[in-house]
Design an enzyme around this catalytic site. Structure first.
Site, PDB file in Angstrom:
ATOM      1  N   GLY A 167      21.252  11.706 -18.360  1.00  0.00           N
ATOM      2  CA  GLY A 167      20.472  12.702 -19.035  1.00  0.00           C
ATOM      3  C   GLY A 167      20.343  13.697 -18.026  1.00  0.00           C
ATOM      4  O   GLY A 167      19.176  14.510 -18.429  1.00  0.00           O
ATOM      5  N   THR A 179      15.586   9.951 -14.496  1.00  0.00           N
ATOM      6  CA  THR A 179      16.298  10.499 -15.630  1.00  0.00           C
ATOM      7  C   THR A 179      16.895   9.161 -16.407  1.00  0.00           C
ATOM      8  O   THR A 179      17.017   8.231 -15.829  1.00  0.00           O
ATOM      9  CB  THR A 179      17.740  11.120 -15.399  1.00  0.00           C
ATOM     10  OG1 THR A 179      18.803  10.560 -14.713  1.00  0.00           O
ATOM     11  CG2 THR A 179      17.486  12.485 -14.583  1.00  0.00           C
ATOM     12  N   ASP A 180      16.912   9.251 -17.764  1.00  0.00           N
ATOM     13  CA  ASP A 180      17.675   8.550 -18.674  1.00  0.00           C
ATOM     14  C   ASP A 180      19.179   8.425 -18.044  1.00  0.00           C
ATOM     15  O   ASP A 180      19.555   9.489 -17.630  1.00  0.00           O
ATOM     16  CB  ASP A 180      17.414   8.580 -19.987  1.00  0.00           C
ATOM     17  CG  ASP A 180      17.792   7.424 -20.954  1.00  0.00           C
ATOM     18  OD1 ASP A 180      18.336   6.456 -20.362  1.00  0.00           O
ATOM     19  OD2 ASP A 180      17.289   7.315 -22.050  1.00  0.00           O
ATOM     20  N   TRP A 181      19.868   7.356 -18.277  1.00  0.00           N
ATOM     21  CA  TRP A 181      21.202   7.387 -17.767  1.00  0.00           C
ATOM     22  C   TRP A 181      22.002   8.462 -18.260  1.00  0.00           C
ATOM     23  O   TRP A 181      22.282   8.384 -19.692  1.00  0.00           O
ATOM     24  CB  TRP A 181      21.823   6.092 -18.147  1.00  0.00           C
ATOM     25  CG  TRP A 181      21.622   4.857 -16.892  1.00  0.00           C
ATOM     26  CD1 TRP A 181      22.656   4.166 -16.085  1.00  0.00           C
ATOM     27  CD2 TRP A 181      20.239   4.466 -16.092  1.00  0.00           C
ATOM     28  NE1 TRP A 181      21.927   3.476 -15.087  1.00  0.00           N
ATOM     29  CE2 TRP A 181      20.525   3.669 -15.053  1.00  0.00           C
ATOM     30  CE3 TRP A 181      18.791   4.985 -16.337  1.00  0.00           C
ATOM     31  CZ2 TRP A 181      19.615   3.254 -14.431  1.00  0.00           C
ATOM     32  CZ3 TRP A 181      17.933   4.458 -15.406  1.00  0.00           C
ATOM     33  CH2 TRP A 181      18.268   3.743 -14.284  1.00  0.00           C
TER      34      TRP A 181
END
Length: 811
Positions: free
Chosen positions: A232, A228-230
C-alpha cells in the site's frame, strides 16, 4: 526520543533499512545493535501465521489456530468484556506462534451492505465498533504483543480499493468514519495502526498529513507505529513525512535507497527519519520482551470452548412464530441444507484461519438432545440448480415435525478484494425453501453469512436464527440455541433493509476514480430512522426466549439509570441501548444516535438496576467552522431501548452548549436537513463538501501510469496492454466456468484491480520501479523499447549488491 543513543550509533543506511520489511512478514533486524525482527501475522479472529514460512507471499494455509467468530459476529454480542476475553486468547496464541503484531481488529464502518469485507468489520455504528475494538485491543495487548487496528481510514469497499478516492466531507469523516479509530487509540491504546490502500479526498491515506499528523498524532496523541497495508505504499518519502514508519512487505532495499537519497538531498530531514525509527524501536523492543520469557503451547480445547462461548452470545434470534423455538423434546427434526454438512464459519481472504477443531452440525446432534430423522443437502453449495436434491429434501421434510434449513452465502461470495453484486442469497436455496414450505410449514431457517441479505422469503419460515460466521465452534453453538440450552442474547449490529435499493449508498461501489459519500452522516439506522423508512430488522434488534420490562428511568448530567425486570420464566441476557437525539433543528442530525449500551444477565423474575454514564461523545458534533468538536445548546431526548426502534424509556435533558457558530446555511442544504439523502445532487453535495468534487471518470487519453490499474489496460495504446486485459478476463471467466471460484476471485483481487505500482511493491524486489517503467512503456505502445528497458534494468539489479542491514558503525 527514547532510543536516541542507539539511533546515533546507526548508519543512515541502517535507519532506512528498518523502515521496510525484511521479507513478506518480518521486519528488518540489525544484529550488531541487538535489534531483532518482528513477525507480523493476519489475525482479526484467529492467527494466520503461514505454515510455508514467513518469506512466502500470498494466501497460503496457516499453522493451526483457533478460529474465533468474525468481527461481524462478535459485534452482535454487544459485550465489551467478551471482546476483551477473545482478544486475550488471540494474544495467547500469537505469543505461542512468536507473533509480535497481530493484524487486527478491522474496524471500518459498514457504509454499504455489499462491501465484500463486511464480515471482518464490526458495525454500521462507530460507537459500537470502537468500544468492541477497544476491548479486543486490550485483550490482545495484555499478552505483551501489539494489536494493529485497520484500515485507517474510509476503506468501505473492496473494488478498486488500491486506487479509489473516497470523497467525504469533514464532519462525516470525523463523526462516522474516524470515531471508532479514535476510541481504539484513546481507550484501547493500540500500539500500531494499519493504513488503508485508498485515497481520501485526493491523497493516499498513508501520505495524508491531515489524517496522520493533525488528527492521529496531534489530536489523538498516538505514539505508536503506523504500518502500510501490504503493497500500500505509493510515495515512500511522502509516507515517512506523514509519519508512516513501516512499509510492508519488503522491496528488497529499493525504498531504502530512496530514503537515503531523500535525506542526503535535503528532501527529508534526518530528524524526521530518527523519530520514525524511535517509534518503531519501541514497538520492536516492547513486543519482543514477551519472547524472552518461557511460554507454553495453548490449550486447544480450552480455546475452543472460549470460541464457542463467543459464538453463543453472538447468535441472533430474528423470528420465532408460534414459539417454534426452542425445539421441544421428542420432536422429529429433518436437517436440510449443505451448510449443515459443511459449516460456513469464516470469510475469505487474508483472515482465513486453519482451525484447530471444526464442529459440524451433523456431528453434534447427539449431545444437543434434538432428534434428527435424517439429512439431505437440498441444494448445490455454489448455486447450481438440482431438482433431484430438492425432491429428496421434500420427501424427508414430510416425515418431520420441524425442518431445520441451513442456508446462507458460500465462502467465495464474501471475500476480501471483491464486493458482492447483490444482497440476495442464491436462487437455488430459495427454490428449495419454497418447495419445503409446501410440504411442511414448520421451517426454522439457520442463516450463515457475514453480511446483510434480503429476505423476501421470510414469511415462508416460522423461525429464523442468524449465526453469522461463528468460527470453528459455531455449528455446536447454534444447536445449543435451537435446543434451548442457550437463551439467545445477540442483537444486530447493522440494519437489515427490506431491499437493497432502500440503502442510502446504493450507488455502490462508486465510479472509476472516486466514490462520493453523498449521504453524509446518514448511513445505516441514522438514515432509516430519521427518514422514517421501514426496514426488515432494525439496528439493535434480537429476540430472546424470555421477556424484559424496562422501568424507572432517571436522567441527570452524569448519565441515565433505569431498571430491567426479567418477566419471563427463564434466565437471559438483555442488551439495553442508550440513544440520544438533539431536539434543535439548527444543525442537521440523525434523529437518534447510539451513545451507550450495557449487556446484563438477569434471572427469571429478577430486577436489576442499570447505569449507563454519559461520556465526551454523548452530545458532541463536529463543527466545520471552528474545526473542532462542539456541543449545541439544546434539549436532548434521552432514550433507552431494546433496539433503535423499540424505545422503552425516554426523558429529556437540557445541555449547555459551547457557543460555536452554526456551521451550515439551511437554505443551501435542504435535502440534508430533510434527511432524504437517497438522491443528493452533485451541487448540494459539493456545498456540503466545501469544494468541487473531482471528475469520477478515468482520463482515457493519457498514457497509463503507476497508479492506473490493470483493468485500465482495456484502453491501453499498446496491443500488449489490451492483450493482458483480455487474458485476465478470459482466465477469470474460465476459472469460474470450471468451478475454481476461489482462484478466480484471487485473480480479480491480485491482478485486475491492482495499480501498476503494486507489481513492484508486492513482488519482494523481483520487479523494481525502473523495470516497471519498462512494463508501462510496453502497455503504452512502445513494446520493444519497454522490453529492452526491462532487460537492461534486470541486468543492473542482478549485478548490484544486496541491501539490508548494511552499514559501517558510526564512530
Amino acid at each position: 526520543m527514547k532510543y536516541r543513543e542507539l539511533i546515533q550509533d546507526m548508519t543512515l543506511e541502517e535507519k532506512a533499512s528498518l523502515m521496510s520489511g525484511k521479507d513478506f512478514w518480518q521486519t528488518q533486524n540489525i544484529d550488531r545493535l541487538g535489534i531483532r525482527s518482528m513477525l507480523l501475522a493476519d489475525g482479526p479472529h484467529g492467527i494466520r501465521k503461514q505454515a510455508v514460512g514467513s518469506e512466502q507471499p500470498g494466501l497460503n494455509a496457516g499453522d493451526p489456530a483457533t478460529c474465533f467468530p468474525t468481527a461481524a459476529t462478535i459485534a452482535n454480542s454487544w459485550n465489551k468484556d467478551l471482546a476483551e476475553k477473545m482478544g486475550e486468547y488471540l494474544g495467547k496464541e500469537a505469543v505461542t506462534q512468536n507473533v509480535n503484531v497481530l493484524l487486527g481488529p478491522g474496524i471500518n464502518i459498514k457504509r454499504n451492505p455489499l462491501c465484500g469485507r463486511n464480515f471482518e468489520y464490526f458495525s454500521e455504528d462507530p460507537y459500537l465498533a470502537g468500544k468492541l475494538a477497544a476491548g479486543m485491543i486490550k485483550g490482545i495487548q495484555s499478552q505483551g504483543i501489539s494489536a494493529c487496528v485497520k484500515h485507517f481510514a474510509v476503506n468501505n469497499q473492496e473494488e478498486r480499493r488500491m486506487t479509489i478516492d473516497a470523497i467525504v466531507d469533514e464532519r462525516t469523516l470525523r463523526e462516522i468514519y474516524l470515531t471508532a479509530f479514535e476510541i481504539a487509540v484513546k481507550e484501547g491504546k493500540t500500539k500500531s495502526i494499519m493504513t488503508s490502500y485508498n485515497r481520501l479526498n485526493g491523497t493516499y491515506t498513508n501520505e495524508h498529513l491531515h489524517l496522520m499528523q493533525d488528527i492521529l498524532r496531534s489530536e489523538w496523541d498516538f505514539k505508536g507505529v503506523v504500518v502500510t497495508d501490504w503493497g500500500g505504499s505509493n510515495d515512500r518519502i511522502a509516507g515517512l513525512l506523514a509519519g508512516n514508519e513501516l512499509e510492508m512487505p519488503t522491496t528488497a532495499g529499493e525504498t531504502d535507497r530512496e530514503i537515503v537519497q531523500a535525506v542526503k538531498s535535503g528532501k527529508m530531514k534526518e530528524e524526521v527519519l530518527d523519530e520514525c525509527v524511535d517509534r518503531l524501536l519501541e514497538l520492536i523492543f516492547t513486543t519482543n520482551e514477551v519472547f524472552n520469557k518461557p511460554h507454553f503451547e495453548f490449550n486447544v480445547e480450552k480455546h475452543h470452548r472460549v470460541s464457542q462461548k463467543a459464538a453463543e452470545e453472538s447468535i441472533v434470534l430474528l423470528k420465532n412464530e408460534d414459539n417454534i423455538l426452542p425445539i421441544r423434546f421428542g420432536r422429529k427434526v429433518a436437517v436440510i441444507g449443505d451448510f449443515a454438512k459443511d459449516a460456513r464459519y469464516q470469510g475469505a481472504g487474508s483472515s482465513i484461519v486453519n482451525p484447530t477443531i471444526l464442529d459440524h452440525t451433523l456431528n453434534c446432534f447427539e449431545e444437543s438432545g434434538i432428534v434428527s430423522i435424517g439429512f439431505e443437502p437440498g441444494f448445490e453449495r455454489y448455486g447450481k440448480r438440482d431438482r433431484k436434491k430438492i425432491e429428496k429434501a421434500c420427501e424427508l421434510a414430510k416425515k418431520a415435525d420441524v425442518v431445520l434449513l441451513y442456508i446462507g452465502l458460500d465462502e467465495v461470495t464474501e471475500a476480501e478484494g471483491l464486493d458482492r453484486h447483490s444482497m440476495k442469497i442464491p436462487k437455488n436455496q430459495i427454490d428449495l425453501l419454497n418447495a419445503l414450505n409446501e410440504v411442511n410449514p414448520n421451517i426454522v431457517a439457520v442463516l450463515s453469512c457475514g453480511s446483510v441479505v434480503e429476505m423476501p422469503w421470510i414469511d415462508k419460515v416460522k423461525g429464523l436464527v442468524h449465526g453469522y460466521l461463528g468460527g470453528q465452534a459455531g455449528a455446536r453453538s447454534i444447536l445449543r440455541v435451537l435446543s434451548g440450552d442457550v437463551n439467545p442474547s445477540g442483537k444486530l449490529a447493522e440494519t437489515y433493509p427490506i431491499r437493497y435499493e432502500d440503502t442510502p449508498s446504493y450507488h455502490f461501489p462508486g465510479k472509476e476514480v472516486s466514490v462520493e459519500y453523498r449521504e453524509g452522516p446518514f448511513i445505516g439506522y441514522r438514515y432509516y430512522d430519521t427518514a422514517e423508512l421501514n426496514v426488515l430488522f432494525p439496528f439493535g434488534f434480537g429476540l430472546s426466549y424470555t421477556t424484559f420490562e424496562y422501568s424507572d428511568i432517571q436522567v441527570n448530567h452524569e448519565g441515565v439509570r433505569f431498571k430491567i425486570t426479567n418477566t419471563g420464566k427463564i434466565a437471559g441476557m438483555e442488551i439495553a441501548q442508550l440513544y440520544v437525539g438533539c431536539k434543535s433543528k439548527d444543525i442537521f442530525r440523525p434523529k437518534k444516535e447510539l451513545k451507550g449500551f450495557s449487556k446484563i444477565f438477569i434471572n427469571a423474575g429478577e430486577t436489576k438496576t442499570v447505569t449507563i454514564p454519559f461520556d465526551d461523545k454523548t452530545f458532541r458534533y463536529f463543527n466545520i467552522k471552528t474545526n473542532k468538536w462542539e456541543i449545541e445548546e439544546a434539549e436532548y431526548d434521552i432514550m433507552v431501548g431494546a433496539s433503535c426502534t423499540d424505545i422503552r424509556l425516554a426523558d429529556t435533558l437540557f445541555v449547555e452548549g459551547t457557543g460555536a457558530p452554526l456551521p451550515y446555511d439551511k437554505e443551501e442544504l435542504p435535502t440534508y436537513y430533510s434527511a432524504n439523502v437517497h438522491n443528493i445532487s452533485l451541487e448540494e453535495f459539493e456545498t456540503l463538501l466545501g469544494r468541487k468534487a473531482p471528475n469520477p471518470k478515468w482520463d482515457r487519453t493519457k498514457p497509463l501510469g503507476y497508479n492506473d490499474t490493470i483493468e485500465q489496460c482495456q484502453y491501453a495504446k499498446g496491443v500488449s496492454g489490451r492483450l493482458i486485459y483480455f487474458a485476465i478476463i478470459f482466465v477469470h471467466w474460465f476459472l469460474r466456468k470450471i468451478g475454481k471460484r476461489s482462484i478466480a476471485n484471487l485473480i480479480m483481487m491480485s491482478f485486475y484491480h491492482m495499480p501498476f505500482r503494486g507489481i513492484a511493491r508486492m513482488t519482494g524486489g523481483i520487479v523494481n520501479m525502473p523495470m516497471l517503467d519498462g512494463i508501462l512503456m510496453m502497455v503504452n505502445g512502445r513494446f520493444l523499447k519497454g522490453l529492452v528497458h526491462i532487460l537492461k534494468e534486470r541486468s543492473k539489479m542482478k549485478k548490484s549488491p544486496k541491501t539490508g542491514n548494511i552499514g559501517k558503525r558510526k564512530l
